[in-house]
Scaffold this active site. Structure first.
Site, PDB file in Angstrom:
ATOM      1  N   ALA A   1       0.808  -1.226   0.000  1.00  0.00           N
ATOM      2  CA  ALA A   1       0.000   0.000   0.000  1.00  0.00           C
ATOM      3  C   ALA A   1       0.838   1.272   0.000  1.00  0.00           C
ATOM      4  CB  ALA A   1      -0.935   0.001   1.210  1.00  0.00           C
TER       5      ALA A   1
ATOM      6  N   ARG B   1      10.597   7.646  -2.190  1.00  0.00           N
ATOM      7  CA  ARG B   1      12.033   7.796  -2.460  1.00  0.00           C
ATOM      8  C   ARG B   1      12.430   7.323  -3.861  1.00  0.00           C
ATOM      9  NH1 ARG B   1      14.698   4.981   2.510  1.00  0.00           N
ATOM     10  NH2 ARG B   1      12.581   4.240   2.849  1.00  0.00           N
TER      11      ARG B   1
ATOM     12  N   THR C   1       2.244  -0.365   9.404  1.00  0.00           N
ATOM     13  CA  THR C   1       2.205  -1.788   9.037  1.00  0.00           C
ATOM     14  C   THR C   1       1.161  -2.549   9.869  1.00  0.00           C
ATOM     15  OG1 THR C   1       4.086  -2.117  10.539  1.00  0.00           O
ATOM     16  CG2 THR C   1       4.588  -1.923   8.205  1.00  0.00           C
TER      17      THR C   1
ATOM     18  N   TYR D   1       6.533  -8.102   2.558  1.00  0.00           N
ATOM     19  CA  TYR D   1       6.418  -6.811   1.868  1.00  0.00           C
ATOM     20  C   TYR D   1       6.553  -7.015   0.361  1.00  0.00           C
ATOM     21  CZ  TYR D   1       7.537  -4.698   6.441  1.00  0.00           C
ATOM     22  OH  TYR D   1       7.548  -4.324   7.749  1.00  0.00           O
TER      23      TYR D   1
ATOM     24  N   ASN E   1      14.964  -6.532  12.095  1.00  0.00           N
ATOM     25  CA  ASN E   1      13.718  -7.149  11.623  1.00  0.00           C
ATOM     26  C   ASN E   1      13.673  -6.984  10.112  1.00  0.00           C
ATOM     27  OD1 ASN E   1      11.028  -7.845  11.094  1.00  0.00           O
ATOM     28  ND2 ASN E   1      10.256  -5.830  11.717  1.00  0.00           N
TER      29      ASN E   1
ATOM     30  N   ARG F   1      12.102  -6.723 -36.232  1.00  0.00           N
ATOM     31  CA  ARG F   1      10.932  -6.136 -35.571  1.00  0.00           C
ATOM     32  C   ARG F   1       9.818  -7.176 -35.463  1.00  0.00           C
ATOM     33  NH1 ARG F   1      10.197  -1.040 -39.101  1.00  0.00           N
ATOM     34  NH2 ARG F   1       8.290  -0.880 -37.860  1.00  0.00           N
TER      35      ARG F   1
HETATM   36  C1  UD1 Z   1       9.386  -1.782   8.715  1.00  0.00           C
HETATM   37  C2  UD1 Z   1       9.415  -2.383  10.123  1.00  0.00           C
HETATM   38  C3  UD1 Z   1      10.865  -2.490  10.584  1.00  0.00           C
HETATM   39  C4  UD1 Z   1      11.661  -3.301   9.610  1.00  0.00           C
HETATM   40  C5  UD1 Z   1      11.542  -2.723   8.211  1.00  0.00           C
HETATM   41  C6  UD1 Z   1      12.176  -3.665   7.224  1.00  0.00           C
HETATM   42  C7  UD1 Z   1       7.356  -1.698  11.223  1.00  0.00           C
HETATM   43  C8  UD1 Z   1       6.756  -0.760  12.189  1.00  0.00           C
HETATM   44  N1  UD1 Z   1       8.649  -1.548  11.005  1.00  0.00           N
HETATM   45  O1  UD1 Z   1       9.866  -0.458   8.842  1.00  0.00           O
HETATM   46  O2  UD1 Z   1      10.915  -3.096  11.846  1.00  0.00           O
HETATM   47  O3  UD1 Z   1      13.022  -3.354   9.998  1.00  0.00           O
HETATM   48  O4  UD1 Z   1      10.159  -2.574   7.848  1.00  0.00           O
HETATM   49  O5  UD1 Z   1      12.201  -3.091   5.950  1.00  0.00           O
HETATM   50  O6  UD1 Z   1       6.690  -2.590  10.736  1.00  0.00           O
HETATM   51  N2  UD1 Z   1       2.921  -0.439   4.353  1.00  0.00           N
HETATM   52  C9  UD1 Z   1       1.594  -0.499   4.068  1.00  0.00           C
HETATM   53  N3  UD1 Z   1       0.734   0.300   4.759  1.00  0.00           N
HETATM   54  C10 UD1 Z   1       1.155   1.144   5.727  1.00  0.00           C
HETATM   55  C11 UD1 Z   1       2.538   1.198   6.011  1.00  0.00           C
HETATM   56  C12 UD1 Z   1       3.388   0.389   5.315  1.00  0.00           C
HETATM   57  O7  UD1 Z   1       1.160  -1.248   3.191  1.00  0.00           O
HETATM   58  O8  UD1 Z   1       0.313   1.822   6.307  1.00  0.00           O
HETATM   59  C13 UD1 Z   1       3.842  -1.279   3.594  1.00  0.00           C
HETATM   60  C14 UD1 Z   1       4.805  -0.463   2.780  1.00  0.00           C
HETATM   61  O9  UD1 Z   1       4.319  -0.284   1.467  1.00  0.00           O
HETATM   62  C15 UD1 Z   1       6.055  -1.334   2.784  1.00  0.00           C
HETATM   63  C16 UD1 Z   1       5.989  -2.062   4.116  1.00  0.00           C
HETATM   64  O10 UD1 Z   1       4.638  -2.003   4.517  1.00  0.00           O
HETATM   65  O11 UD1 Z   1       6.033  -2.299   1.758  1.00  0.00           O
HETATM   66  C17 UD1 Z   1       6.915  -1.475   5.171  1.00  0.00           C
HETATM   67  O12 UD1 Z   1       6.537  -0.166   5.478  1.00  0.00           O
HETATM   68  P1  UD1 Z   1       7.583   0.969   5.846  1.00  0.00           P
HETATM   69  O13 UD1 Z   1       6.830   2.170   6.215  1.00  0.00           O
HETATM   70  O14 UD1 Z   1       8.598   1.081   4.767  1.00  0.00           O
HETATM   71  O15 UD1 Z   1       8.255   0.345   7.148  1.00  0.00           O
HETATM   72  P2  UD1 Z   1       9.685   0.681   7.706  1.00  0.00           P
HETATM   73  O16 UD1 Z   1       9.658   1.967   8.397  1.00  0.00           O
HETATM   74  O17 UD1 Z   1      10.715   0.451   6.676  1.00  0.00           O
HETATM   75 CA    CA Z   2      10.845   0.369   4.372  1.00  0.00          CA
END
Ligand code: UD1
Ligand code: CA
Length: 482
Positions: A12, A17, A83, A109, A178, A341
Site C-alpha cells: 500500500a 524515495r 504496518t 512486503y 527485523n 521487428r
Molecule cells: C518496517 C518495520 C521495521 C523493519 C523494516 C524492514 C514496522 C513498524 N517496522 O519499517 O521493523 O526493519 O520494515 O524493511 O513494521 N505499508 C503499508 N501500509 C502502511 C505502512 C506500510 O502497506 O500503512 C507497507 C509499505 O508499502 C512497505 C511495508 O509495509 O512495503 C513497510 O513499510 P515501511 O513504512 O517502509 O516500514 P519501515 O519503516 O521500513
Molecule cells: Ca521500508
C-alpha cells in the site's frame, strides 16, 4: 510443509524515495514487477489464501496483482497508518470474505523481490514447530540504520522490536534487524491487532509492537536469523533497485549455468526471470535476453544482442542483433547488425544478414536476405535469395501492402519491390530493378531503359577537376567509343 497458511503481502505504501510516476512495487526487476516476484515466491509456499493490501495507486496495483494471482483477496488501505494498520485491514478483509484464518499468518512486503520460497518455507516451519505467537525473520547486518532492531534480554530471548526512531542509543547499536517478514499464530494476531497504539515516534500502528505484547502475555516469541540477508533487502530508491537487479541477474545466470548454459561474461549478460534457455546454449558478452525469450539447444547468441520475446531455434547463430517478437529457425544465421521487428519469422537455415531490418516478414527455410535491406510486410519463399540493398517498399504514404516472393527466386542487387507485388517461383530480377508489376514464375524482370554513355562528359562538365584530369589521362591517345 507448514500447516494452514495465510500470507499477507503489504503493497500500500507510496515509495516516495523512488521519485517516480510509477508505483514502487510496479517497477521491474529482471522483467517482472517487484510485487510479481514476491507473489511468485509466496505462491510456491502454497498458502490457502493470499491477501494483498493495496492503497497508493491501487487502480494500477490491484489489477496487476489480480492478474498474477486470480484468487487473491485484495484489501484496500485508504490511508497508510502503519504496518499494523495494514495487517488489520487485511484481516478484516479475510473475515468479511467469510473466512476464519487458522494456523499461521505470514506477513511479507511487496518491495523485497529477492526473497526465496525456501527461506520463507523454512521460516514458517520453524515458527510452527516452536509454537510461537510471533516469529521474526531477522538478519544480522553491518549497517542496521533504518531498520527495526531485535532487542533481546540477558538470556538472549527476544523481548521486542524497536524502531530506529524510537530506539535508545544502546538499542541502535544492535545489528540484528527485523527483515519485516513476520509469522503469527492466527488466533494471537486477531486478538492483538485491536490493541496496537500509535503512541510512537512515527504516530503509526506498528506491526512490530505485537512482539512485546506477546511477551507481556507470556507467549512464545522468537527470531530466526536468515543466513543470506540479501534476500530480505527492500528496495526504497533507484540505487537499491539497480543493486537488486544485479543480484537477481546473478542468481538467474547461476541457475542457467548450472543447467548447462555457457555464459562467457556474466557481468555483461542480462537474462530476465521468465526467459527459458536450453543446454549448450552459449551467451557471448553483452547479451540481454528479455521477456519470454526462448533459446533452443546449441544456439549461440552475441556478442551484443538484445532479444525481447524472441524464439531462437536449435543451433541458430545471432550476432549483434536487436530483436523483438521474432522467431528464428534452427540453424539460421542473423546479423551482425540486424534489426528484427515484431512479426519476423526466419525459417530453418535461413539468413538475415548485415544491416537488414525486417518487420512482419516471413522468410522461408534456407532463404537469404544477406545485406543492407529493408523487408517489411513480406513473404519470401524457401531457398530464395534477395540481392543486396533491396527495399520492400510497403508503404505508399497511406496504406501498407504486402510483397510475396516465391520459392527459389533470385533477385538482383539494389531492387525496390513496390507493394503489393508478387514475384513468382524461380523468377529473377535484374540489378536496380524497380518492381511495380507482378513477375511470373521463371521470368526475369528488368526495369529502366537501356544504359546511355555521354562521351567525354567529365571533360566538359567537370573541367579543371581531378575527375576531368583522370579522364583526360585515360583517354589520351585512345580511340573513343560510345
Ligand atoms: C518496517 C518495520 C521495521 C523493519 C523494516 C524492514 C514496522 C513498524 N517496522 O519499517 O521493523 O526493519 O520494515 O524493511 O513494521 N505499508 C503499508 N501500509 C502502511 C505502512 C506500510 O502497506 O500503512 C507497507 C509499505 O508499502 C512497505 C511495508 O509495509 O512495503 C513497510 O513499510 P515501511 O513504512 O517502509 O516500514 P519501515 O519503516 O521500513
Ligand atoms: Ca521500508
Amino acid at each position: 510443509m507448514p500447516g494452514e497458511l495465510t500470507v499477507i503481502v503489504l503493497a500500500a505504501g507510496g515509495g516516495t524515495r523512488m521519485k517516480s510516476k510509477t508505483m514502487k512495487v510496479l517497477h521491474p526487476v529482471a522483467g517482472r514487477t517487484m510485487v510479481g516476484h514476491v507473489l511468485a515466491t509466496v505462491q510456491q509456499v502454497r498458502p490457502r489464501r493470499i491477501v494483498a493490501v493495496v492503497g497508493h495507486q491501487r487502480d494500477q496495483v490491484g489489477p496487476h496483482i489480480q492478474e498474477l494471482v486470480p484468487d487473491v483477496l485484495l484489501a484496500v488501505q485508504e490511508e497508510q497508518r502503519g504496518t499494523g494498520h495494514a495487517v488489520r485491514v487485511a484481516m478484516e478483509a479475510v473475515l468479511a470474505a467469510g473466512e476464519q484464518p487458522e494456523g499461521t499468518v505470514l506477513v511479507a512486503y511487496a518491495d523485497t523481490p529477492l526473497l526465496e520460497a525456501d527461506a520463507l518455507r523454512r521460516f514458517a516451519e520453524e515458527h510452527e514447530a516452536a509454537q510461537r505467537a510471533v516469529s521474526i525473520l531477522s538478519g544480522v547486518v553491518a549497517d542496521p540504520h533504518g531498520y527495526g532492531r531485535v532487542v533481546r534480554n540477558a538470556d538472549g530471548e527476544v523481548e521486542a522490536i524497536v524502531e530506529e526512531k524510537d530506539a535508545t542509543e544502546e538499542q541502535r547499536a544492535v545489528r540484528e534487524i527485523n527483515s519485516g517478514i513476520l509469522a503469527f499464530d492466527a488466533a494471537f494476531l486477531r486478538e492483538v491487532l485491536p490493541r496496537l497504539s500509535d503512541d510512537n515516534a512515527k504516530g503509526e500502528l506498528y506491526l512490530t509492537d505485537t512482539v512485546h505484547l506477546a511477551r507481556e502475555a507470556g507467549l512464545h516469541v522468537g527470531a530466526h536469523a536468515i543466513d543470506d540477508v540479501e534476500q530480505t533487502e527492500g528496495v526504497n530508491d533507484r540505487a537499491q533497485l539497480a543493486r537488486t537487479g544485479r543480484v537477481m541477474n546473478e542468481r538467474i545466470l547461476a541457475r542457467w549455468m548450472d543447467a548447462g548454459v555457457t555464459v562467457m561474461d556474466p557481468a555483461t549478460t542480462w537474462v530476465d526471470a521468465d526467459v527459458v534457455l536450453n543446454p549448450d546454449v552459449t551467451l557471448l558478452p553483452g547479451v540481454q535476453l528479455l521477456g519470454a525469450t526462448l533459446v533452443a539447444e546449441d544456439a549461440v547468441i552475441g556478442p551484443d544482442c538484445t532479444l525481447k520475446d524472441c524464439e531462437i531455434g536449435e543451433g541458430a547463430r545471432v550476432t549483434r542483433t536487436h530483436g523483438e517478437l521474432a522467431v528464428i529457425g534452427p540453424g539460421a544465421k542473423v546479423g551482425p547488425f540486424a534489426y528484427l521487428r515484431p512479426g519476423t519469422t526466419l525459417g530453418a537455415d535461413g539468413k538475415i544478414g548485415t544491416f537488414v531490418e525486417t518487420k512482419n516478414a516471413v522468410i522461408g527455410p534456407g532463404a537469404k536476405v544477406p545485406h543492407l535491406s529493408y523487408v517489411g510486410d513480406a513473404e519470401i519463399g524457401e531457398g530464395s535469395n534477395i540481392g543486396a540493398g533491396t527495399i520492400f517498399a510497403n508503404y505508399d504514404g497511406v496504406a501498407k501492402s504486402r510483397t510475396t516472393v516465391g520459392r527459389h527466386a533470385k533477385t538482383g542487387a539494389n531492387n525496390t519491390f513496390v507493394a503489393p507485388v508478387e514475384i513468382g517461383d524461380g523468377a529473377g530480377t535484374a540489378g536496380g530493378t524497380v518492381v511495380r508489376r507482378d513477375v511470373p514464375p521463371g521470368a526475369l524482370a528488368v526495369s529502366g531503359g537501356p544504359q546511355r554513355n555521354l562521351a567525354r562528359w567529365a571533360l566538359s562538365k567537370r573541367a579543371g577537376t581531378s575527375q576531368a584530369e583522370a579522364a583526360a589521362a585515360a583517354l589520351d591517345g585512345v580511340e573513343e567509343s560510345t
